[in-house]
Scaffold this active site. Structure first.
Site, PDB file in Angstrom:
ATOM      1  N   ARG A  98       0.811  -1.222   0.000  1.00 12.66           N
ATOM      2  CA  ARG A  98       0.000   0.000   0.000  1.00 12.66           C
ATOM      3  C   ARG A  98       0.842   1.268   0.000  1.00 12.66           C
ATOM      4  NH1 ARG A  98      -5.097   0.836   1.897  1.00 12.66           N
ATOM      5  NH2 ARG A  98      -4.282   2.229   3.514  1.00 12.66           N
ATOM      6  N   CYS A 137       4.729  33.195  27.419  1.00  9.86           N
ATOM      7  CA  CYS A 137       4.785  31.757  27.725  1.00  9.86           C
ATOM      8  C   CYS A 137       4.632  31.525  29.219  1.00  9.86           C
ATOM      9  CB  CYS A 137       6.108  31.178  27.229  1.00  9.86           C
ATOM     10  SG  CYS A 137       6.388  29.469  27.744  1.00  9.86           S
ATOM     11  N   CYS A 174       8.177  29.935  30.663  1.00 13.51           N
ATOM     12  CA  CYS A 174       9.473  30.609  30.605  1.00 13.51           C
ATOM     13  C   CYS A 174       9.877  31.142  31.986  1.00 13.51           C
ATOM     14  CB  CYS A 174       9.433  31.767  29.600  1.00 13.51           C
ATOM     15  SG  CYS A 174       9.742  31.264  27.894  1.00 13.51           S
ATOM     16  N   ASP A 230      -0.116  22.289  37.572  1.00  9.99           N
ATOM     17  CA  ASP A 230      -1.222  23.144  38.025  1.00  9.99           C
ATOM     18  C   ASP A 230      -2.584  22.537  37.705  1.00  9.99           C
ATOM     19  OD1 ASP A 230       0.631  25.057  38.904  1.00  9.99           O
ATOM     20  OD2 ASP A 230       0.715  26.005  36.928  1.00  9.99           O
ATOM     21  N   HIS A 278      13.288  28.905  25.525  1.00 10.54           N
ATOM     22  CA  HIS A 278      11.976  28.603  24.966  1.00 10.54           C
ATOM     23  C   HIS A 278      12.071  27.833  23.647  1.00 10.54           C
ATOM     24  CE1 HIS A 278       7.644  29.351  24.432  1.00 10.54           C
ATOM     25  NE2 HIS A 278       7.903  29.674  23.172  1.00 10.54           N
ATOM     26  N   ASN A 325       5.213  15.037  25.617  1.00 13.00           N
ATOM     27  CA  ASN A 325       4.423  15.236  24.418  1.00 13.00           C
ATOM     28  C   ASN A 325       5.004  16.450  23.707  1.00 13.00           C
ATOM     29  OD1 ASN A 325       2.554  13.142  24.973  1.00 13.00           O
ATOM     30  ND2 ASN A 325       1.424  14.504  26.341  1.00 13.00           N
ATOM     31  N   GLY A 367      -0.692  17.435  21.052  1.00 12.80           N
ATOM     32  CA  GLY A 367      -1.518  17.981  22.124  1.00 12.80           C
ATOM     33  C   GLY A 367      -0.767  18.709  23.215  1.00 12.80           C
ATOM     34  N   SER A 389       0.356  21.425  25.532  1.00 11.46           N
ATOM     35  CA  SER A 389      -0.388  22.632  25.920  1.00 11.46           C
ATOM     36  C   SER A 389       0.473  23.880  25.888  1.00 11.46           C
ATOM     37  CB  SER A 389      -0.978  22.449  27.322  1.00 11.46           C
ATOM     38  OG  SER A 389       0.057  22.194  28.268  1.00 11.46           O
ATOM     39  N   HIS A 414       6.794  25.652  24.982  1.00 10.80           N
ATOM     40  CA  HIS A 414       8.064  25.607  25.706  1.00 10.80           C
ATOM     41  C   HIS A 414       8.443  24.146  25.948  1.00 10.80           C
ATOM     42  CE1 HIS A 414      10.961  27.737  28.466  1.00 10.80           C
ATOM     43  NE2 HIS A 414      11.170  26.457  28.787  1.00 10.80           N
ATOM     44  N   HIS A 457       9.089  20.850  27.380  1.00 12.74           N
ATOM     45  CA  HIS A 457       8.886  20.355  28.734  1.00 12.74           C
ATOM     46  C   HIS A 457       8.376  18.924  28.694  1.00 12.74           C
ATOM     47  CE1 HIS A 457       4.766  21.435  27.607  1.00 12.74           C
ATOM     48  NE2 HIS A 457       4.340  20.671  28.614  1.00 12.74           N
ATOM     49  N   GLN A 474       6.719  15.610  31.506  1.00 10.58           N
ATOM     50  CA  GLN A 474       5.886  15.432  32.690  1.00 10.58           C
ATOM     51  C   GLN A 474       6.303  14.177  33.432  1.00 10.58           C
ATOM     52  OE1 GLN A 474       1.589  16.259  32.264  1.00 10.58           O
ATOM     53  NE2 GLN A 474       1.992  16.658  30.089  1.00 10.58           N
ATOM     54  N   HIS A 481      10.006   4.478  24.745  1.00 11.13           N
ATOM     55  CA  HIS A 481       9.254   4.433  23.493  1.00 11.13           C
ATOM     56  C   HIS A 481       9.170   5.838  22.891  1.00 11.13           C
ATOM     57  CE1 HIS A 481       7.680   0.336  24.179  1.00 11.13           C
ATOM     58  NE2 HIS A 481       7.551   0.687  25.453  1.00 11.13           N
ATOM     59  N   LYS A 500       0.190   9.845  10.216  1.00 10.22           N
ATOM     60  CA  LYS A 500      -0.517   8.572  10.231  1.00 10.22           C
ATOM     61  C   LYS A 500      -1.713   8.740  11.156  1.00 10.22           C
ATOM     62  CE  LYS A 500      -1.425   4.070  10.667  1.00 10.22           C
ATOM     63  NZ  LYS A 500      -2.013   3.237   9.597  1.00 10.22           N
ATOM     64  N   GLU A 526      -7.871   0.415  12.321  1.00  9.29           N
ATOM     65  CA  GLU A 526      -7.000   0.523  13.501  1.00  9.29           C
ATOM     66  C   GLU A 526      -7.807   0.645  14.786  1.00  9.29           C
ATOM     67  OE1 GLU A 526      -4.469   2.206  10.129  1.00  9.29           O
ATOM     68  OE2 GLU A 526      -6.544   2.385  10.785  1.00  9.29           O
TER      69      GLU A 526
END
Length: 337
Positions: free
Chosen positions: A25, A49, A52, A75, A110, A148, A154, A156, A159, A161, A163, A294, A307, A313
């Site tokens: 494909r 930001c 920052c 927060d 930043h 992320n 996604g 937020s 800058h 960072h 988690q 990962h 993708k 899927e």
């Protein structure tokens, strides 16, 4: 058409899940999303930001004038010290979920992603990951470090960072990996990811980067187009167990891998990335575990063509057209200095 070009399924050894690979494909005409011009690099400081140094966050708290990594309690944390039980209906199961969530700013710059951080700053980030895992792991059953990167994933804030979420439960994916690694050791007398690393190094077609302490491969069972599995080659189960030498080697291979990502389509490559190690609640019961990370990036054909996990899927099982072998070859071909 060769056997390698025909549809086949591959099994994820860490989760037990299957995925469909459809190499033929990849030759189909493309009339999907088109790539717009790339935006210029972000400035070193953005007065608007929330992350920052010296700026005020959304909750009104001011960030210190930090110079290295900066860690603070999220927060808008997904986990709290107190957990609720949800719907009490006897048919629908629920249980309390407790924990803590923190944000890790990698640098006051930043515009400095992990790929752009100098070696000393990247070493600080790795030391921060180790410290956070050790500290929170002393009180919680599992510690998840992740990032992320990019609006596509996604994030937020632009800058750079990451988690850290610590919980009193072992998340679903980690639980599957724990079971698969435990079963492999019991059945074969070997650590699963040690066997995977040995086989990948011998084959070589899916290897992206390697040094004495780390191996980065597009795994045989990769779900995302340019997914990478980073495996510790030393016998460590959690990130805080890494030696100073292994941490330095991690900074090197991490920088090289992320620069390959950015060079693939000439953009700040978006991804979700996270560490998986033995749950802290298991204590010393970790002989079956090998620390790994990962990298799950969505990009497929350009800086914006991704993708999408849709249709089959979502309703059947994961499917990919680009083979892991081809993806690894393309990542290896990226020129980095």
């Amino acid at each position: 058409m060769s056997q390698a070009d025909l549809p086949h399924r591959r099994r994820n050894l860490l989760t037990g899940e299957w995925l469909l690979v459809s190499p033929h494909r990849a030759k189909r005409p493309w009339q999907g999303e088109a790539a717009p011009p790339q935006t210029p690099p972000a400035p070193a400081h953005d007065p608007a930001c929330y992350l920052c140094a010296g700026n005020t966050r959304a909750n009104g708290k001011a960030n210190p004038d930090y110079s290295g990594t900066f860690v603070f309690a999220n927060d808008f944390a997904a986990l709290l010290d107190e957990g609720g039980t949800g719907d009490p209906h006897p048919l629908f199961e629920s249980q309390p979920a407790r924990g803590q969530a923190r944000v890790i700013c990698f640098s006051p710059d930043h515009g400095a992603t992990l790929a752009r951080l100098p070696a000393a700053a990247l070493a600080q980030v790795i030391a921060c990951w180790c410290a956070q895992s050790a500290e929170l792991g002393a009180h919680w059953g599992h510690v998840q470090l992740f990032e992320n990167k990019g609006a596509m994933m996604g994030a937020s804030s632009p800058h750079p960072h990451g988690q850290v979420w610590a919980s009193d439960f072992v998340p679903e994916v980690v639980g599957k990996e724990d079971g698969a690694q435990r079963a492999f050791l019991a059945q074969r007398g070997a650590v699963l990811l040690d066997a995977v690393a040995e086989a990948e190094l011998a084959d070589g077609t899916r290897v992206v980067e390697a040094n004495n302490h780390w191996l980065a491969v597009v795994p045989h069972w990769a779900a995302w187009p340019f997914e990478v599995l980073l495996i510790a080659r030393d016998p460590v189960a959690r990130i805080e167990e890494l030696s100073d030498t292994a941490r330095a080697a991690l900074a090197t291979i991490l920088s090289r891998l992320l620069r390959r990502y950015d060079g693939l389509f000439g953009c700040d490559f978006p991804y979700s990335f996270g560490w998986h190690g033995a749950p802290h609640g298991h204590g010393d019961d970790s002989a079956h575990w090998r620390l790994h990370a990962h990298f799950l990036p969505p990009l497929l054909r350009s800086a914006v063509v991704r993708k999408h996990m849709v249709g089959f899927e979502l309703l059947g099982e994961t499917q990919r057209d680009l083979t892991p072998e081809t993806a690894a070859e393309r990542l290896r071909a990226v020129e980095i200095d």
